[in-house]
Write an enzyme that holds these catalytic residues in place. Structure first.
Site, mmCIF file in Angstrom:
data_model
loop_
_atom_site.group_PDB
_atom_site.id
_atom_site.type_symbol
_atom_site.label_atom_id
_atom_site.label_comp_id
_atom_site.label_asym_id
_atom_site.label_seq_id
_atom_site.Cartn_x
_atom_site.Cartn_y
_atom_site.Cartn_z
ATOM 1 N N CYS A 260 0.153 3.739 2.783
ATOM 2 C CA CYS A 260 0.654 3.174 4.049
ATOM 3 C C CYS A 260 2.140 3.472 4.203
ATOM 4 O O CYS A 260 2.604 3.835 5.286
ATOM 5 C CB CYS A 260 0.443 1.666 4.101
ATOM 6 S SG CYS A 260 -1.282 1.143 4.050
ATOM 7 N N CYS B 98 0.831 -1.212 0.000
ATOM 8 C CA CYS B 98 0.000 0.000 0.000
ATOM 9 C C CYS B 98 0.868 1.267 0.000
ATOM 10 O O CYS B 98 1.579 1.540 0.971
ATOM 11 C CB CYS B 98 -0.907 -0.050 1.241
ATOM 12 S SG CYS B 98 -1.722 1.487 1.670
#
Length: 127
Positions: free
Chosen positions: A33, A30
């Site tokens: 993230c 991600c």
């Protein structure tokens, strides 16, 4: 305080043993993230009295499912075993700092009272 990796084995104990926990639900693939990770790490270094924990949603699918994590990163704040914040999205450092400040200032007795009132209203509506 360095971040703590949460798993299904230590999740409940971590929340039981600590009054203030920030949890970052994330995954390695991600992009947002990865952008949020240094912001979260800096917060953990600044706020050493708060447990900063991470849940790898790929490795801990049961936890992600249990908390209905649909988007990552998702930040959850737990104070005194009560979830007071649970929102997806990577936050900039200033926003995370503001959120931590607001969470610190909450009167948890008042929060629990509101939760109890909402539960009673919901139960009345079902009857």
């Amino acid at each position: 305080m360095p971040t703590v990796e949460l798993t299904k084995d230590n999740f409940a104990e971590t929340l039981k043993d600590n009054d203030f926990v920030l949890i970052d639900f994330w995954a390695d693939w991600c992009g947002p993230c990865r952008q949020f990770a240094p912001v979260f790490e800096t917060s953990s270094e600044k706020h050493t009295d708060i447990v900063h924990a991470k849940v790898d949603t790929e490795a801990q699918r049961e936890l992600a499912f249990e908390f209905k994590i649909q988007s990552i990163p998702t930040l959850m704040i737990v104070r005194e075993r009560t979830v007071i914040y649970n929102e997806p999205g990577a936050l900039p450092a200033e926003a995370l700092e503001s959120l931590v400040t607001q969470a610190r200032e909450l009167d948890m007795d008042e929060v629990r009272q509101k939760i109890d009132e909402q539960g009673a209203e919901s139960q009345d509506a079902q009857e």
